[in-house]
Design a protein around this motif. Structure first.
Motif, PDB file in Angstrom:
ATOM      1  N   ASP A 191       0.865  -1.185   0.000  1.00 27.76           N
ATOM      2  CA  ASP A 191       0.000   0.000   0.000  1.00 27.76           C
ATOM      3  C   ASP A 191       0.900   1.233   0.000  1.00 27.76           C
ATOM      4  OD1 ASP A 191      -1.865   1.967   0.352  1.00 27.76           O
ATOM      5  OD2 ASP A 191      -2.477   1.368   2.368  1.00 27.76           O
ATOM      6  N   PRO A 192       1.245   1.744  -1.192  1.00 27.28           N
ATOM      7  CA  PRO A 192       2.220   2.832  -1.274  1.00 27.28           C
ATOM      8  C   PRO A 192       1.838   4.077  -0.479  1.00 27.28           C
ATOM      9  CG  PRO A 192       1.920   1.825  -3.416  1.00 27.28           C
ATOM     10  CD  PRO A 192       0.867   1.248  -2.530  1.00 27.28           C
TER      11      PRO A 192
ATOM     12  N   TYR B 268       0.194 -11.267  -3.191  1.00 28.48           N
ATOM     13  CA  TYR B 268       0.299  -9.853  -2.856  1.00 28.48           C
ATOM     14  C   TYR B 268      -1.093  -9.234  -2.816  1.00 28.48           C
ATOM     15  CZ  TYR B 268       5.279 -10.358  -3.774  1.00 28.48           C
ATOM     16  OH  TYR B 268       6.591 -10.750  -3.720  1.00 28.48           O
ATOM     17  N   VAL B 269      -1.329  -8.405  -1.819  1.00 32.12           N
ATOM     18  CA  VAL B 269      -2.602  -7.709  -1.666  1.00 32.12           C
ATOM     19  C   VAL B 269      -2.342  -6.222  -1.876  1.00 32.12           C
ATOM     20  CG1 VAL B 269      -4.542  -7.230  -0.138  1.00 32.12           C
ATOM     21  CG2 VAL B 269      -3.380  -9.455  -0.024  1.00 32.12           C
ATOM     22  N   THR B 270      -3.010  -5.635  -2.866  1.00 35.35           N
ATOM     23  CA  THR B 270      -2.779  -4.243  -3.230  1.00 35.35           C
ATOM     24  C   THR B 270      -4.119  -3.521  -3.366  1.00 35.35           C
ATOM     25  OG1 THR B 270      -2.947  -4.399  -5.664  1.00 35.35           O
ATOM     26  CG2 THR B 270      -0.867  -5.109  -4.653  1.00 35.35           C
TER      27      THR B 270
ATOM     28  N   ASN C 274       2.833   3.413   3.026  1.00 39.37           N
ATOM     29  CA  ASN C 274       4.187   2.843   3.182  1.00 39.37           C
ATOM     30  C   ASN C 274       4.161   1.449   3.803  1.00 39.37           C
ATOM     31  OD1 ASN C 274       5.639   5.182   2.180  1.00 39.37           O
ATOM     32  ND2 ASN C 274       5.091   6.192   4.105  1.00 39.37           N
ATOM     33  N   ILE C 275       3.194   0.644   3.395  1.00 39.50           N
ATOM     34  CA  ILE C 275       3.106  -0.734   3.868  1.00 39.50           C
ATOM     35  C   ILE C 275       3.670  -1.660   2.796  1.00 39.50           C
ATOM     36  CG2 ILE C 275       1.580  -2.598   4.607  1.00 39.50           C
ATOM     37  CD1 ILE C 275      -0.367  -0.484   5.614  1.00 39.50           C
ATOM     38  N   ASN C 276       4.603  -2.503   3.178  1.00 34.04           N
ATOM     39  CA  ASN C 276       5.201  -3.476   2.272  1.00 34.04           C
ATOM     40  C   ASN C 276       5.633  -4.683   3.099  1.00 34.04           C
ATOM     41  OD1 ASN C 276       6.490  -4.900   0.258  1.00 34.04           O
ATOM     42  ND2 ASN C 276       8.027  -3.331  -0.180  1.00 34.04           N
TER      43      ASN C 276
ATOM     44  N   ILE D 191       3.267  -1.085  -8.529  1.00 38.73           N
ATOM     45  CA  ILE D 191       1.980  -0.982  -7.855  1.00 38.73           C
ATOM     46  C   ILE D 191       1.650   0.484  -7.563  1.00 38.73           C
ATOM     47  CG2 ILE D 191       0.684  -1.583  -5.764  1.00 38.73           C
ATOM     48  CD1 ILE D 191       1.075  -3.858  -7.858  1.00 38.73           C
ATOM     49  N   LYS D 192       2.628   1.232  -7.121  1.00 41.37           N
ATOM     50  CA  LYS D 192       2.399   2.664  -6.865  1.00 41.37           C
ATOM     51  C   LYS D 192       1.959   3.378  -8.136  1.00 41.37           C
ATOM     52  CE  LYS D 192       4.564   6.866  -5.064  1.00 41.37           C
ATOM     53  NZ  LYS D 192       5.820   7.488  -4.532  1.00 41.37           N
TER      54      LYS D 192
END
Length: 415
Positions: free
Chosen positions: A36-37, A76-78, A40-42, A338-339
């Motif tokens: 989640d850009p 991956y969850v986006t 800032n979650i990675n 993704i971002k």
């Protein structure tokens, strides 16, 4: 006896409904790697959804709290992907091109299977044809459909007959329709003009100023200098699409010099100034001979628009995940991709409620996997490039509802 069975059935339904009502989460996405850009979650986290909203993002959320659990282990969850450049003003008039014609595509057939929950139609409708677009496409699609309104009043009804008509490029009327439909219109589009005058761009930017919205530029002429376009006409936040185009006919000035094979440094300066560079792959607008030198020089696109239409979905482009896979093969890292497909386009179109997994945000989610192997990718000139990974969509959630599930990972609903 039948009456007793009926009463028992009603009781079971009531108990089941009561149990579900007691669970605070309608859907829990469990065990996936969240990217989640915006926030800032990675890392590996769980995502809980209720009433169409993201209600919790945390580690190790108890599955007993959810009505339905999605097993996203190894995936991956986006946020749901945003396609900034699509053509979805489909219709049955073969003479209407991308404004109610058969060259466009119906959005729901091409979006959810690629993790896309929002598409921005790039100029199919102008101020005259927008009501038809809204009625026939925007209001009836499960995909969220937004619009970049064409500076041409008739929209993309035909390149030669309509899109060269400077007298139909009315900035004031275009801006008025955009403002009156600001829930659906997010900007403007200038496209396919083949002349040497700047009038279409000037009027497109004027509409952008009147409505406080960005304008997307799709050049179709060699007579306009892109350096002059970037330095004199476009504002920070305006969009240049088909960034990596290279035409054998020399229709548009490329960002990599055809003789020296060198990337033009003023393009990077324009990006630093705030101009947005969109891929806009399409059926004829992406070439490895442009993209590879540009990326090597440190230039990366801001957004990953596909230029989705009938001529691209079965060609080299295919869908947004294929475009992302191509750029990953060329060296872009997955979080940056993704971002460029979520939070950045949401900011560009000033819809910051989209493109993120913040608590309280709309529950548009993509669950993606990355396959290892040997994969071949093509550009529009049939040049090939080999990659070792490919991105697939496993599941898509739109507005808190599961709309696509490739391998039944959503499982059973708890009773």
């Amino acid at each position: 006896m039948l009456r007793k069975l009926f009463i028992l059935f009603i009781v079971i339904i009531f108990i089941s409904g009561s149990v579900q009502a007691q669970r605070p989460y309608r859907i829990l996405i469990k065990g996936g790697h969240v990217i989640d850009p915006k926030n800032n979650i990675n890392e590996k986290m769980d995502v809980a959804i209720q009433d169409g909203k993201i209600v919790r993002v945390a580690k190790s959320i108890d599955t007993s709290l959810a009505v339905q659990v999605v097993d996203a282990a190894g995936m991956y969850v986006t946020p749901g992907l945003i396609d900034l450049h699509a053509h979805v003003f489909y219709g049955f008039d073969p003479n209407s091109y991308l404004s109610g014609g058969t060259v466009a595509v119906l959005p729901d057939q091409s979006t959810f299977r690629a993790g896309v929950t929002t598409v921005v139609d790039a100029g199919g409708a102008g101020w005259r044809s927008f009501p038809t677009f809204k009625k026939n496409i925007i209001d009836v699609s499960k995909t969220r459909v937004l619009s970049l309104l064409n500076i041409v009043g008739e929209g993309m009804k035909g390149i030669e007959k309509y899109e060269q008509n400077v007298s139909d490029m009315d900035a004031k009327k275009t801006a008025e329709v955009a403002i009156a439909n600001k829930n659906d219109v997010v900007g403007f589009k200038v496209a396919h003009f083949t002349g040497s005058e700047w009038t279409p761009i000037i009027r497109g930017v004027e509409a952008g100023k009147l409505a406080n919205m960005p304008v997307m530029i799709d050049l179709n002429t060699i007579f306009i200098s892109i350096e002059e376009l970037f330095t004199k006409y476009l504002r920070p936040g305006d969009i240049y699409t088909h960034t990596f185009i290279q035409s054998s006919r020399g229709v548009v000035e490329p960002i990599v010099d055809l003789k020296t094979k060198k990337f033009k440094p003023f393009v990077l300066e324009a990006q630093r100034k705030g101009i947005i560079f969109d891929v806009g792959f399409g059926g004829g607008s992406f070439n490895f001979n442009q993209a590879l030198p540009a990326l090597k020089a440190g230039f990366y696109p801001n957004t990953m628009g596909t230029d989705l239409h009938q001529g691209s979905v079965n060609g080299a482009m295919k869908d947004q995940l294929n475009v992302l896979s191509i750029f990953m093969a060329m060296g872009m890292n997955f979080p940056d991709l993704i971002k460029a497909s979520t939070w950045t386009p949401a900011q560009v179109i000033k819809r910051e409620e989209l493109g993120n997994l913040s608590e309280g945000a709309l529950a548009d989610v993509a669950v993606l996997s990355i396959r290892d192997g040997k994969f071949g990718f093509r550009d529009v000139a049939s040049n090939s490039f080999e990659g070792k990974q490919k991105i697939d969509c496993e599941l898509t959630i739109r507005d808190g509802k599961i709309v696509y599930d490739l391998n039944a990972i959503s499982g059973l609903i708890n009773q």
